[in-house]
Design a protein around this motif. Sequence first.
Motif, PDB file in Angstrom:
ATOM      1  N   VAL A 165       0.842  -1.204   0.000  1.00 33.29           N
ATOM      2  CA  VAL A 165       0.000   0.000   0.000  1.00 33.29           C
ATOM      3  C   VAL A 165       0.875   1.252   0.000  1.00 33.29           C
ATOM      4  O   VAL A 165       0.680   2.167  -0.812  1.00 33.29           O
ATOM      5  N   LEU A 166       1.851   1.291   0.891  1.00 31.67           N
ATOM      6  CA  LEU A 166       2.711   2.471   1.001  1.00 31.67           C
ATOM      7  C   LEU A 166       3.552   2.695  -0.250  1.00 31.67           C
ATOM      8  O   LEU A 166       3.740   3.845  -0.681  1.00 31.67           O
ATOM      9  N   ARG A 167       4.057   1.633  -0.835  1.00 34.39           N
ATOM     10  CA  ARG A 167       4.845   1.775  -2.067  1.00 34.39           C
ATOM     11  C   ARG A 167       4.013   2.441  -3.153  1.00 34.39           C
ATOM     12  O   ARG A 167       4.466   3.382  -3.813  1.00 34.39           O
ATOM     13  N   HIS A 168       2.783   1.983  -3.307  1.00 37.60           N
ATOM     14  CA  HIS A 168       1.928   2.558  -4.354  1.00 37.60           C
ATOM     15  C   HIS A 168       1.475   3.969  -4.006  1.00 37.60           C
ATOM     16  O   HIS A 168       1.335   4.815  -4.901  1.00 37.60           O
ATOM     17  N   MET A 169       1.270   4.261  -2.736  1.00 36.77           N
ATOM     18  CA  MET A 169       0.924   5.629  -2.346  1.00 36.77           C
ATOM     19  C   MET A 169       2.082   6.577  -2.671  1.00 36.77           C
ATOM     20  O   MET A 169       1.871   7.674  -3.206  1.00 36.77           O
ATOM     21  N   LEU A 170       3.292   6.156  -2.362  1.00 43.85           N
ATOM     22  CA  LEU A 170       4.458   6.980  -2.676  1.00 43.85           C
ATOM     23  C   LEU A 170       4.583   7.199  -4.184  1.00 43.85           C
ATOM     24  O   LEU A 170       4.866   8.318  -4.642  1.00 43.85           O
ATOM     25  N   LYS A 171       4.380   6.159  -4.925  1.00 41.31           N
ATOM     26  CA  LYS A 171       4.467   6.283  -6.387  1.00 41.31           C
ATOM     27  C   LYS A 171       3.387   7.221  -6.918  1.00 41.31           C
ATOM     28  O   LYS A 171       3.654   8.045  -7.799  1.00 41.31           O
ATOM     29  N   ALA A 172       2.183   7.127  -6.372  1.00 33.79           N
ATOM     30  CA  ALA A 172       1.083   8.002  -6.804  1.00 33.79           C
ATOM     31  C   ALA A 172       1.402   9.459  -6.488  1.00 33.79           C
ATOM     32  O   ALA A 172       1.126  10.357  -7.294  1.00 33.79           O
ATOM     33  N   ASP A 173       1.987   9.703  -5.327  1.00 31.85           N
ATOM     34  CA  ASP A 173       2.265  11.076  -4.909  1.00 31.85           C
ATOM     35  C   ASP A 173       3.492  11.680  -5.586  1.00 31.85           C
ATOM     36  O   ASP A 173       3.554  12.894  -5.773  1.00 31.85           O
ATOM     37  N   HIS A 174       4.453  10.853  -5.956  1.00 28.99           N
ATOM     38  CA  HIS A 174       5.693  11.384  -6.522  1.00 28.99           C
ATOM     39  C   HIS A 174       5.804  11.229  -8.032  1.00 28.99           C
ATOM     40  O   HIS A 174       6.680  11.845  -8.643  1.00 28.99           O
TER      41      HIS A 174
ATOM     42  N   ARG B 285      -4.094   2.338 -13.190  1.00 25.99           N
ATOM     43  CA  ARG B 285      -5.218   1.617 -12.588  1.00 25.99           C
ATOM     44  C   ARG B 285      -4.705   0.444 -11.737  1.00 25.99           C
ATOM     45  O   ARG B 285      -5.253   0.133 -10.696  1.00 25.99           O
ATOM     46  N   GLU B 286      -3.639  -0.159 -12.196  1.00 26.22           N
ATOM     47  CA  GLU B 286      -3.021  -1.276 -11.475  1.00 26.22           C
ATOM     48  C   GLU B 286      -2.605  -0.850 -10.064  1.00 26.22           C
ATOM     49  O   GLU B 286      -2.755  -1.606  -9.105  1.00 26.22           O
ATOM     50  N   GLY B 287      -2.091   0.360  -9.938  1.00 27.69           N
ATOM     51  CA  GLY B 287      -1.706   0.867  -8.627  1.00 27.69           C
ATOM     52  C   GLY B 287      -2.901   1.004  -7.697  1.00 27.69           C
ATOM     53  O   GLY B 287      -2.829   0.669  -6.507  1.00 27.69           O
ATOM     54  N   SER B 288      -4.018   1.474  -8.230  1.00 28.77           N
ATOM     55  CA  SER B 288      -5.237   1.594  -7.420  1.00 28.77           C
ATOM     56  C   SER B 288      -5.723   0.225  -6.971  1.00 28.77           C
ATOM     57  O   SER B 288      -6.127   0.055  -5.816  1.00 28.77           O
ATOM     58  N   PHE B 289      -5.687  -0.733  -7.883  1.00 27.40           N
ATOM     59  CA  PHE B 289      -6.096  -2.087  -7.510  1.00 27.40           C
ATOM     60  C   PHE B 289      -5.158  -2.674  -6.460  1.00 27.40           C
ATOM     61  O   PHE B 289      -5.597  -3.324  -5.510  1.00 27.40           O
ATOM     62  N   ALA B 290      -3.862  -2.456  -6.621  1.00 23.73           N
ATOM     63  CA  ALA B 290      -2.892  -2.986  -5.652  1.00 23.73           C
ATOM     64  C   ALA B 290      -3.174  -2.416  -4.258  1.00 23.73           C
ATOM     65  O   ALA B 290      -3.137  -3.140  -3.264  1.00 23.73           O
ATOM     66  N   ILE B 291      -3.463  -1.131  -4.200  1.00 18.82           N
ATOM     67  CA  ILE B 291      -3.778  -0.518  -2.903  1.00 18.82           C
ATOM     68  C   ILE B 291      -5.020  -1.158  -2.311  1.00 18.82           C
ATOM     69  O   ILE B 291      -5.036  -1.537  -1.136  1.00 18.82           O
ATOM     70  N   ARG B 292      -6.059  -1.296  -3.095  1.00 17.99           N
ATOM     71  CA  ARG B 292      -7.301  -1.887  -2.584  1.00 17.99           C
ATOM     72  C   ARG B 292      -7.106  -3.324  -2.117  1.00 17.99           C
ATOM     73  O   ARG B 292      -7.572  -3.722  -1.054  1.00 17.99           O
ATOM     74  N   ILE B 293      -6.438  -4.111  -2.921  1.00 16.69           N
ATOM     75  CA  ILE B 293      -6.226  -5.525  -2.594  1.00 16.69           C
ATOM     76  C   ILE B 293      -5.446  -5.661  -1.294  1.00 16.69           C
ATOM     77  O   ILE B 293      -5.814  -6.433  -0.402  1.00 16.69           O
ATOM     78  N   HIS B 294      -4.372  -4.904  -1.163  1.00 11.42           N
ATOM     79  CA  HIS B 294      -3.513  -5.050   0.018  1.00 11.42           C
ATOM     80  C   HIS B 294      -4.113  -4.384   1.258  1.00 11.42           C
ATOM     81  O   HIS B 294      -3.839  -4.825   2.376  1.00 11.42           O
ATOM     82  N   ARG B 295      -4.932  -3.372   1.062  1.00 10.87           N
ATOM     83  CA  ARG B 295      -5.683  -2.844   2.209  1.00 10.87           C
ATOM     84  C   ARG B 295      -6.627  -3.929   2.731  1.00 10.87           C
ATOM     85  O   ARG B 295      -6.739  -4.121   3.944  1.00 10.87           O
ATOM     86  N   ASN B 296      -7.296  -4.609   1.817  1.00  9.80           N
ATOM     87  CA  ASN B 296      -8.199  -5.684   2.235  1.00  9.80           C
ATOM     88  C   ASN B 296      -7.437  -6.783   2.967  1.00  9.80           C
ATOM     89  O   ASN B 296      -7.915  -7.307   3.975  1.00  9.80           O
ATOM     90  N   GLU B 297      -6.262  -7.149   2.462  1.00 13.00           N
ATOM     91  CA  GLU B 297      -5.459  -8.176   3.124  1.00 13.00           C
ATOM     92  C   GLU B 297      -5.077  -7.733   4.533  1.00 13.00           C
ATOM     93  O   GLU B 297      -5.165  -8.519   5.482  1.00 13.00           O
ATOM     94  N   ALA B 298      -4.654  -6.488   4.677  1.00  8.66           N
ATOM     95  CA  ALA B 298      -4.274  -5.983   5.995  1.00  8.66           C
ATOM     96  C   ALA B 298      -5.473  -5.984   6.937  1.00  8.66           C
ATOM     97  O   ALA B 298      -5.359  -6.399   8.101  1.00  8.66           O
ATOM     98  N   GLU B 299      -6.609  -5.552   6.460  1.00 14.87           N
ATOM     99  CA  GLU B 299      -7.803  -5.523   7.309  1.00 14.87           C
ATOM    100  C   GLU B 299      -8.223  -6.943   7.699  1.00 14.87           C
ATOM    101  O   GLU B 299      -8.692  -7.159   8.818  1.00 14.87           O
ATOM    102  N   ASP B 300      -8.044  -7.901   6.789  1.00 11.46           N
ATOM    103  CA  ASP B 300      -8.350  -9.298   7.129  1.00 11.46           C
ATOM    104  C   ASP B 300      -7.430  -9.797   8.241  1.00 11.46           C
ATOM    105  O   ASP B 300      -7.875 -10.488   9.164  1.00 11.46           O
ATOM    106  N   VAL B 301      -6.146  -9.464   8.158  1.00 11.58           N
ATOM    107  CA  VAL B 301      -5.208  -9.868   9.208  1.00 11.58           C
ATOM    108  C   VAL B 301      -5.635  -9.249  10.541  1.00 11.58           C
ATOM    109  O   VAL B 301      -5.654  -9.922  11.569  1.00 11.58           O
TER     110      VAL B 301
END
Length: 160
Positions: free
Chosen positions: A66-75, A82-98
Amino acid sequence: MTALKATKPAQPGTAYEHDFYTWTQEQGARLCAGDFLRLDLANLAEEIECLGRGEFNKLVGAWRVVLRHMLKADHRPDRWTREGSFAIRIHRNEAEDVLTDSPGLTKRMAQAVGRAYGIARLEAADETGLTLKTFPKICPYTLDDIRSRPFPVDPDDTTA
């Protein structure tokens, strides 16, 4: 000739070091049967602690992506995909599941984000071609940003 050192007799069953899978099955059966005297307590304790560390590491891994893609989006917003947005969503879901499965990790969120950010920063620099000093040394995002800042997948999408 060297004298052999006397050793404690081995517990009946498969040795932890020789066949981990069979050892786990035997230990599980002994626990279920209440055969506590024949449990390999030292190795069982180590494995239980390892399971907890594994859950923490899953959380760190999800936040890292999530953080890697946020940094890439901001910089590099000009290269945002679109792949970056999906990666953020997918990994946020994984973190919330944990966190749902192991709510005790919530108290370690700052530590997980700190570990994740250090690696995410390196990955973002590598993937964008920007210098490492472009990215802040300390995570610039709040937990709320990390968990819910919107990254639309489609042009008309307004959800995170």
